[in-house]
Scaffold this active site. Structure first.
Site, PDB file in Angstrom:
ATOM      1  N   ASP A 294     -10.747   3.127   3.924  1.00  0.00           N
ATOM      2  CA  ASP A 294     -10.837   1.675   3.791  1.00  0.00           C
ATOM      3  C   ASP A 294     -12.275   1.195   4.038  1.00  0.00           C
ATOM      4  OD1 ASP A 294      -9.584  -0.770   3.261  1.00  0.00           O
ATOM      5  OD2 ASP A 294      -9.179  -1.170   5.379  1.00  0.00           O
TER       6      ASP A 294
ATOM      7  N   GLN B 244      -4.455  -1.919   9.525  1.00  0.00           N
ATOM      8  CA  GLN B 244      -4.367  -3.236   8.894  1.00  0.00           C
ATOM      9  C   GLN B 244      -5.044  -4.292   9.773  1.00  0.00           C
ATOM     10  OE1 GLN B 244      -3.100  -3.881   5.758  1.00  0.00           O
ATOM     11  NE2 GLN B 244      -3.897  -5.950   6.069  1.00  0.00           N
TER      12      GLN B 244
ATOM     13  N   LYS C  75       0.842  -1.207   0.000  1.00  0.00           N
ATOM     14  CA  LYS C  75       0.000   0.000   0.000  1.00  0.00           C
ATOM     15  C   LYS C  75       0.874   1.252   0.000  1.00  0.00           C
ATOM     16  CE  LYS C  75      -3.679  -2.641   2.078  1.00  0.00           C
ATOM     17  NZ  LYS C  75      -4.281  -3.238   3.265  1.00  0.00           N
TER      18      LYS C  75
END
Ligand code: NAP
Length: 287
Positions: A122, A99, A55
């Site tokens: 996200d 994450q 990322k």
């Protein structure tokens, strides 16, 4: 023998990346703002470390800044929430990615909810779920959002089609079902307690496999001409493989995603795209 047309996720992701790089550059020119993604990694899971590194690399490639926060395996919920709050207040950070998964002692939901809605690139907060399901402006879960982009790129007519989603996780199956429903599909969501899964899959015009079990969806479950989207990414003897038994499924499907090179590249591309959009919105400009 493969008869289905392969959906080239790398190519579609390249298009999304190009648009993102252009938006990032325009934003720099217009208001001097560099879009920035903060990535937060807790613990030592090697797969998670690899995903975060990818990322950050993509941010760099497309001209975005990134901030990397690495916290110990023993981090508490409070410490993680404090760090996310700090990133939330930082005007130079436009998107925050925590994450998944986090170590067991952490309340992951509390940590996700600390991400301000305008930085939830996200699509993991309750707020983003709400906007996604209501079809309102916000940020989508990246993998389902990327899958919709793939279907559009290949002119798949979603309206009125029967879509069968296998899996109901918060990051994949559930938001996928919501996005397909918003596009007027008739959606069946299957899970581990579903009775007679093969019969349901056999009725699908569009199948999304999000199970996390290698080659789980059998070729003879696939209706002739169906669109098969394989979100699975499972370690196999010769590299990662999907949730669909690819060869037999591709003899029946009309369109099918390979693994790798199908859904995976889209997840990353949508994350960085949403970060660029968040930066523009926070700067108050329409780009
Ligand atoms: P997950 O949280 O483990 O969810 C798996 C889902 O599959 C659950 O809803 C589970 O049902 C269902 N399931 C398990 N066994 C089943 C069975 N026998 N029949 C029907 N349904 C069954 O996994 P996830 O996070 O959604 O990920 C799914 C896959 O996608 C994994 O391979 C993951 O690596 C991959 N993935 C890929 C990307 C990407 O960018 N390409 C991103 C995220 C995830 P219950 O709810 O009843 O337990």
């Amino acid at each position: 023998m493969t008869t289905a047309t392969l959906i080239d996720g790398k190519r579609v992701a390249q298009d999304v990346q190009q648009q993102t790089a252009a938006r990032v550059e325009k934003l720099k020119q217009a208001v001097g703002v560099t879009a920035c993604l903060a990535t937060v990694l807790v613990g030592e899971d090697p797969a998670s470390a690899k995903y975060v590194a990818a990322k950050r690399r993509l941010c760099e490639k497309l001209g975005l800044a990134s901030v990397f926060v690495k916290l110990d395996e023993t981090t508490t919920t409070e410490q993680l929430v404090d760090k996310i709050n700090e990133l939330g207040r930082d005007a130079n950070v436009h998107g925050i990615l925590l994450q998944h998964p986090v170590p067991k002692q952490i309340d992951e939901r509390a940590a996700f909810e600390a991400i301000p809605a305008q930085k939830d690139v996200d699509g993991v907060t309750f707020h983003s779920f709400g906007t996604m399901f209501y079809g309102l402006p916000g940020y989508e879960s990246c993998t389902p959002g990327g899958i919709i982009r793939l279907l559009d790129a290949y002119d798949v007519d979603i309206r009125g089609k029967h879509a069968v989603v296998i899996g109901r996780s918060a990051i994949l199956g559930k938001p996928m079902a919501g996005l397909l429903l918003n596009r007027d599909a008739t959606v069946t969501v299957c899970h581990s307690r579903t009775v007679d899964l093969p019969e349901l899959v056999k009725q699908a015009d569009i199948v999304v496999a999000a199970v996390g079990k290698p080659a789980f969806v059998q070729g003879d479950w696939i209706k002739d001409g169906a669109v098969v989207i394989d979100a699975g990414f499972n370690p196999g003897p010769k590299g990662n493989i999907g949730d669909v038994d690819f060869e037999p499924a591709s003899e029946r499907a009309g369109l099918i995603t390979p693994v790798p090179g199908g859904v995976g590249p889209m997840t990353l591309a949508v994350l960085v795209e949403q970060t660029s959009i968040a930066a523009a919105r926070q700067a108050g400009v329409e780009i």
